[in-house]
Design an enzyme around this catalytic site. Structure first.
Site, PDB file in Angstrom:
ATOM      1  CE  LYS A 242     -11.999 -23.439 -58.984  1.00  0.00           C
ATOM      2  NZ  LYS A 242     -10.943 -22.653 -59.661  1.00  0.00           N
TER       3      LYS A 242
ATOM      4  CG  ASP B  58      -7.549 -24.365 -60.249  1.00  0.00           C
ATOM      5  OD1 ASP B  58      -6.429 -24.840 -59.989  1.00  0.00           O
ATOM      6  OD2 ASP B  58      -8.279 -23.798 -59.411  1.00  0.00           O
TER       7      ASP B  58
ATOM      8  CE  LYS C 147      -9.834 -23.055 -55.947  1.00  0.00           C
ATOM      9  NZ  LYS C 147      -8.799 -22.568 -56.902  1.00  0.00           N
TER      10      LYS C 147
END
Length: 241
Positions: A170, A107, A200
């Site tokens: 995300k 991430d 996300k």
């Protein structure tokens, strides 16, 4: 409340076990210890979540193996966290090290200032550098810090992530003072790249109602640090969401 979501094309209520499969059980506090991470992994297995997400210095992790011989959990870590203000080659090196250390998923945080300046080609190049350092099958999620961005900046950053070969976008690090995930931001992201990239939602999701709202808005993964409390919100006496 009686929230319903669509799973695998079937319209049915989501129970705690189903919700758990969306979750990256997360511990990114700077003061976290190895004992904390070991407890996180044990709790993650007990709760039946999809992955754990920890700081890169904790890798590699010892993940229990299931009856099928495969690990019970995916391992995610963060890159360029939490500011995103790292050189692209440093982010790339961090990602490559994480993969060598056993990360299944990375991430990364974009250069949020570049997005604010609408230098989306630079945002794309930054993501592409990490993608090259962590190629498939490593899953690359791109953290936009949506609370700090305008709608236009969210849309263009999502497009940059898609063009650079990311697998997910995300919402948030959970560390920015502007806030974390919102239903509005998730909806914008899903409307831009949903169906092509995963979405996300992460940051400030502390109840079952919050989690279900994010999924209804288009989230396909959830970053939670209060996972047990969130899943506990889907109890038999309250009914499934």
């Amino acid at each position: 409340m009686n929230h319903h979501i669509t799973l695998e094309g079937a319209h049915r209520p989501l129970d705690a076990a189903g919700l758990a499969t969306f979750v990256d059980h997360t511990l990114l506090k700077p003061e976290a210890t190895r004992a904390d991470v070991n407890a996180l992994v044990a709790e993650a297995v007990q709760l039946g979540v999809y992955a754990v997400c920890v700081s890169p210095s904790f890798l590699p992790l010892e993940i229990p193996v299931g009856l099928d011989g495969a690990p019970d959990l995916k391992v995610a870590t963060v890159v360029g966290f939490p500011s995103g203000k790292h050189h692209s080659d440093v982010k790339a090196a961090e990602a490559a090290r994480a993969v060598r250390d056993g990360a299944d998923e990375v991430d990364m945080v974009i250069d949020i200032g570049a997005a604010k300046e609408r230098r989306f080609e630079d945002v794309q190049a930054d993501i592409a550098a990490v993608r090259a350092a962590a190629p498939h099958p490593t899953v690359l999620k791109v953290i936009l810090e949506t609370a700090a961005l305008s709608d236009h900046e969210i849309i263009e950053s999502c497009r940059a992530a898609a063009a650079a070969g990311a697998d997910f976008v995300k919402t948030s690090t959970g560390f920015h003072p502007a806030g974390g995930a919102t239903v509005r931001a998730v909806g914008i992201m899903a409307g831009t790249v949903g169906g092509r990239l995963g979405i996300k939602a992460s940051g400030g999701i502390r109840t079952a109602a919050d989690a279900i709202a994010m999924i209804n808005a288009g989230a396909t993964r959830l970053g939670l640090s209060s996972t047990a409390a969130v899943l506990g919100g889907l109890t038999a006496d309250e009914g499934s969401y």
